[in-house]
Design a protein around this motif. Structure first.
Motif, PDB file in Angstrom:
ATOM      1  N   THR A 119      34.668  -0.817 -10.428  1.00 39.46           N
ATOM      2  CA  THR A 119      35.676  -1.306  -9.464  1.00 39.46           C
ATOM      3  C   THR A 119      36.994  -0.538  -9.597  1.00 39.46           C
ATOM      4  O   THR A 119      37.857  -0.666  -8.729  1.00 39.46           O
ATOM      5  N   ALA A 121      25.568  -6.240  -4.489  1.00 37.81           N
ATOM      6  CA  ALA A 121      26.843  -5.549  -4.732  1.00 37.81           C
ATOM      7  C   ALA A 121      26.572  -4.067  -5.010  1.00 37.81           C
ATOM      8  O   ALA A 121      27.268  -3.188  -4.519  1.00 37.81           O
ATOM      9  N   ARG A 122      25.512  -3.814  -5.813  1.00 37.72           N
ATOM     10  CA  ARG A 122      25.168  -2.432  -6.172  1.00 37.72           C
ATOM     11  C   ARG A 122      23.742  -2.095  -5.715  1.00 37.72           C
ATOM     12  O   ARG A 122      23.000  -1.418  -6.433  1.00 37.72           O
ATOM     13  N   GLN A 151      24.432  -8.872   0.644  1.00 38.63           N
ATOM     14  CA  GLN A 151      25.854  -8.523   0.522  1.00 38.63           C
ATOM     15  C   GLN A 151      25.942  -7.232  -0.267  1.00 38.63           C
ATOM     16  O   GLN A 151      25.326  -7.115  -1.330  1.00 38.63           O
ATOM     17  N   ASP A 159      22.533 -10.742  -3.640  1.00 38.62           N
ATOM     18  CA  ASP A 159      23.822 -10.194  -4.016  1.00 38.62           C
ATOM     19  C   ASP A 159      23.529  -8.742  -4.376  1.00 38.62           C
ATOM     20  O   ASP A 159      23.177  -8.425  -5.513  1.00 38.62           O
ATOM     21  N   ASN A 165      24.207  -7.366 -12.790  1.00 36.68           N
ATOM     22  CA  ASN A 165      25.369  -6.962 -13.582  1.00 36.68           C
ATOM     23  C   ASN A 165      25.265  -7.410 -15.046  1.00 36.68           C
ATOM     24  O   ASN A 165      25.246  -6.577 -15.959  1.00 36.68           O
ATOM     25  N   THR A 190      33.380  -1.265  -2.827  1.00 37.53           N
ATOM     26  CA  THR A 190      34.533  -0.999  -3.705  1.00 37.53           C
ATOM     27  C   THR A 190      34.117  -0.679  -5.135  1.00 37.53           C
ATOM     28  O   THR A 190      34.972  -0.545  -6.000  1.00 37.53           O
ATOM     29  N   LYS A 191      32.822  -0.560  -5.373  1.00 35.39           N
ATOM     30  CA  LYS A 191      32.362  -0.297  -6.742  1.00 35.39           C
ATOM     31  C   LYS A 191      32.041   1.198  -6.829  1.00 35.39           C
ATOM     32  O   LYS A 191      32.920   2.007  -6.616  1.00 35.39           O
ATOM     33  N   CYS A 235      28.706  -4.327  -1.860  1.00 33.85           N
ATOM     34  CA  CYS A 235      30.100  -3.968  -2.144  1.00 33.85           C
ATOM     35  C   CYS A 235      30.324  -2.473  -1.921  1.00 33.85           C
ATOM     36  O   CYS A 235      29.537  -1.655  -2.401  1.00 33.85           O
ATOM     37  N   HIS A 250      26.215 -13.255 -10.862  1.00 30.92           N
ATOM     38  CA  HIS A 250      27.639 -13.211 -10.525  1.00 30.92           C
ATOM     39  C   HIS A 250      28.053 -14.442  -9.726  1.00 30.92           C
ATOM     40  O   HIS A 250      29.112 -15.029  -9.956  1.00 30.92           O
ATOM     41  N   GLU A 294      20.018 -11.025  -7.585  1.00 32.06           N
ATOM     42  CA  GLU A 294      21.107 -10.043  -7.758  1.00 32.06           C
ATOM     43  C   GLU A 294      20.500  -8.690  -8.109  1.00 32.06           C
ATOM     44  O   GLU A 294      19.751  -8.579  -9.080  1.00 32.06           O
ATOM     45  N   SER A 342      35.513  -8.919   0.595  1.00 32.67           N
ATOM     46  CA  SER A 342      35.100  -8.669  -0.797  1.00 32.67           C
ATOM     47  C   SER A 342      33.662  -9.116  -1.005  1.00 32.67           C
ATOM     48  O   SER A 342      33.087  -9.816  -0.159  1.00 32.67           O
ATOM     49  N   GLY A 343      33.123  -8.742  -2.165  1.00 28.22           N
ATOM     50  CA  GLY A 343      31.766  -9.173  -2.508  1.00 28.22           C
ATOM     51  C   GLY A 343      31.680 -10.683  -2.624  1.00 28.22           C
ATOM     52  O   GLY A 343      30.727 -11.313  -2.161  1.00 28.22           O
ATOM     53  N   THR A 344      32.700 -11.267  -3.228  1.00 29.97           N
ATOM     54  CA  THR A 344      32.723 -12.722  -3.382  1.00 29.97           C
ATOM     55  C   THR A 344      32.714 -13.385  -2.010  1.00 29.97           C
ATOM     56  O   THR A 344      31.953 -14.334  -1.764  1.00 29.97           O
ATOM     57  N   ASN A 378      29.201 -13.082  -0.474  1.00 28.67           N
ATOM     58  CA  ASN A 378      28.228 -14.029  -1.049  1.00 28.67           C
ATOM     59  C   ASN A 378      28.500 -15.447  -0.564  1.00 28.67           C
ATOM     60  O   ASN A 378      27.586 -16.187  -0.214  1.00 28.67           O
ATOM     61  N   GLU A 420      32.455 -16.357  -9.752  1.00 27.17           N
ATOM     62  CA  GLU A 420      33.083 -16.530  -8.439  1.00 27.17           C
ATOM     63  C   GLU A 420      33.852 -17.852  -8.366  1.00 27.17           C
ATOM     64  O   GLU A 420      33.999 -18.464  -7.298  1.00 27.17           O
TER      65      GLU A 420
HETATM   66  C1  LIG Z   1      27.008  -8.390  -8.837  1.00 24.23           C
HETATM   67  C2  LIG Z   1      28.348  -8.652  -8.215  1.00 24.23           C
HETATM   68  N1  LIG Z   1      28.421  -9.450  -7.152  1.00 24.23           N
HETATM   69  C3  LIG Z   1      29.588  -9.718  -6.551  1.00 24.23           C
HETATM   70  C4  LIG Z   1      30.758  -9.178  -7.001  1.00 24.23           C
HETATM   71  C5  LIG Z   1      32.063  -9.568  -6.344  1.00 24.23           C
HETATM   72  O1  LIG Z   1      32.707  -8.536  -5.709  1.00 24.23           O
HETATM   73  P1  LIG Z   1      34.287  -8.624  -5.428  1.00 24.23           P
HETATM   74  O2  LIG Z   1      34.948  -8.296  -6.706  1.00 24.23           O
HETATM   75  O3  LIG Z   1      34.485  -7.601  -4.355  1.00 24.23           O
HETATM   76  O4  LIG Z   1      34.582 -10.004  -4.954  1.00 24.23           O
HETATM   77  C6  LIG Z   1      30.731  -8.319  -8.119  1.00 24.23           C
HETATM   78  C7  LIG Z   1      31.996  -7.736  -8.641  1.00 24.23           C
HETATM   79  O5  LIG Z   1      32.050  -7.061  -9.617  1.00 24.23           O
HETATM   80  C8  LIG Z   1      29.494  -8.057  -8.750  1.00 24.23           C
HETATM   81  O6  LIG Z   1      29.411  -7.292  -9.833  1.00 24.23           O
END
Ligand SMILES: Cc1ncc(COP(=O)(O)O)c(C=O)c1O
Length: 349
Positions: A9, A172-173, A196, A170, A141, A200-201, A198, A84, A137, A58-60, A63, A89
């Motif tokens: 991030t 994100a990645r 979802q 989720d 993470n 921004t990662k 992300c 996550h 997920e 955002s990712g949050t 989700n 969250e």
């Molecule tokens: C697996 C996962 N999901 C969701 C998120 C949330 O993303 P954000 O920080 O943009 O809210 C993250 C953030 O690191 C993440 O690692």
């Protein structure tokens, strides 16, 4: 020296992203008049093999909008125990959607389909909440950036279909999973109703995530995003670098994965570091300290003072995350620092 591997991030937008922001054609995204947002949503839906997509902040938010759009108050969602959504969250699923999580412990982030099946409520009795959704997920993470195998996703999908419940990823990645496995993102996401992602990662954009799914669900998501204050005006400024990320930043994730592997193998050669380098799937490197009189916190703090920044999501293991703003040479330098500190047997106190 500052080698920041606390997370992906911390990545900064590229020159091309900054230029794209400056030059972005914009409109008001509330009535859907921002051409850059429309372009991004169309491109993202196509890449993820879904009918529609929506830009979220955002990712949050992505989700939570997914949960809000596909569940009702008092429902239950099945989540991997250390996902996550449930760990990081702020209990938003409980506060906003009013749903209860059913945490199914997974192995390397992967839930056993039998455990998931057993966790689904029969709903024949008012004692039970209604199971509304399975959340996966990918990559995971807390479990070291692990990739969820396709056959697991398929098995969970079959259960969700049989029980008539929704499935959310989720992701994100998810592009890390796609690049590392060689499986197109759209094939990974074919098993879920919503995903979802992300930007921004590892992809390096400054702001923004995408939620993709069927047109009806994404339409519902537009209402929830509005309620959460996530509907922006000239959002093309935010969407433009996300378009650059999709075009230019996905394939290069392979470099981050190779660097993570290199880092893990280097750490494995340092006495007192406990890591299995064969378990590194993508860009996350978790490891432990196994030296008498020294803790993970001791090493993390000592590294910090030397300009090598890592993180600790849970006590007992250090996390280094590779990304576009840390190159191979810096990883070599980080390894030298860790090697020296391990010999010095540092303590944080
Ligand atoms: C697996 C996962 N999901 C969701 C998120 C949330 O993303 P954000 O920080 O943009 O809210 C993250 C953030 O690191 C993440 O690692």
């Amino acid at each position: 020296m500052r080698i920041d591997m606390r997370s992906d991030t911390v990545t900064k937008p590229t020159e091309a992203m900054r230029k794209a922001m400056y030059e972005a054609e914009v409109g008001d995204d509330n009535p859907r008049e921002d051409p850059t947002v429309l372009k991004l949503e169309e491109m993202a839906a196509e890449r993820l093999g879904k009918e529609a997509a929506i830009l979220v902040t955002s990712g949050t938010q992505g989700n939570q909008v997914a949960i809000l759009s596909q569940t009702g108050r008092g429902d239950e969602i099945i989540v991997e125990a250390e996902s996550h959504i449930v760990m990081l969250e702020g209990a938003a699923h409980a506060v906003l959607a009013g749903v209860q999580p059913r945490q199914v412990p997974g192995k390397r982030g992967v839930m056993n389909p039998d455990d998931v099946r057993a966790a689904i409520r029969p709903f024949i009795d008012p004692h039970y909440p209604k199971t509304a959704m399975i959340c996966v997920e990918n990559t995971h993470n807390f479990h070291g950036g692990c990739i969820v195998p396709q056959d697991n996703l398929k098995a969970l999908r079959e259960i969700a279909q049989e029980k008539g419940i929704r499935m959310h990823m989720d992701g994100a990645r998810v592009f890390n999973a796609a690049i590392a496995s060689g499986i197109p993102a759209s094939e990974i996401t074919q098993y879920v109703d919503t995903v979802q992602v992300c930007f921004t990662k590892g992809l390096g954009a400054p702001v923004g995530s995408i939620l993709a799914g069927d047109a009806e669900t994404i339409n519902t998501a537009r209402h929830w995003r509005k309620r959460l204050g996530g509907t922006l005006r000239q959002a093309g400024i935010v969407a433009a670098p996300m378009v650059v990320a999709l075009n230019e930043m996905v394939d290069r994730l392979a470099e981050d994965h190779a660097n993570a592997k290199f880092l893990a193998e280097g750490l494995a050669n340092i006495e007192g570091i406990d890591i299995d380098a064969s378990q590194i799937d993508t860009n996350m490197v978790y490891f432990k300290v196994s030296k008498e009189g020294m803790t993970e916190m001791d090493l993390l703090v000592a590294c910090y003072h030397e300009g090598v920044l890592g993180g600790m999501l849970a006590p007992g293991s250090i996390r280094f995350v590779t990304h576009k703003d840390v190159n191979r040479e810096e990883i070599q330098q980080a390894l030298q620092v860790v090697s020296r500190l391990m010999k010095e047997k540092v303590t944080a106190s």
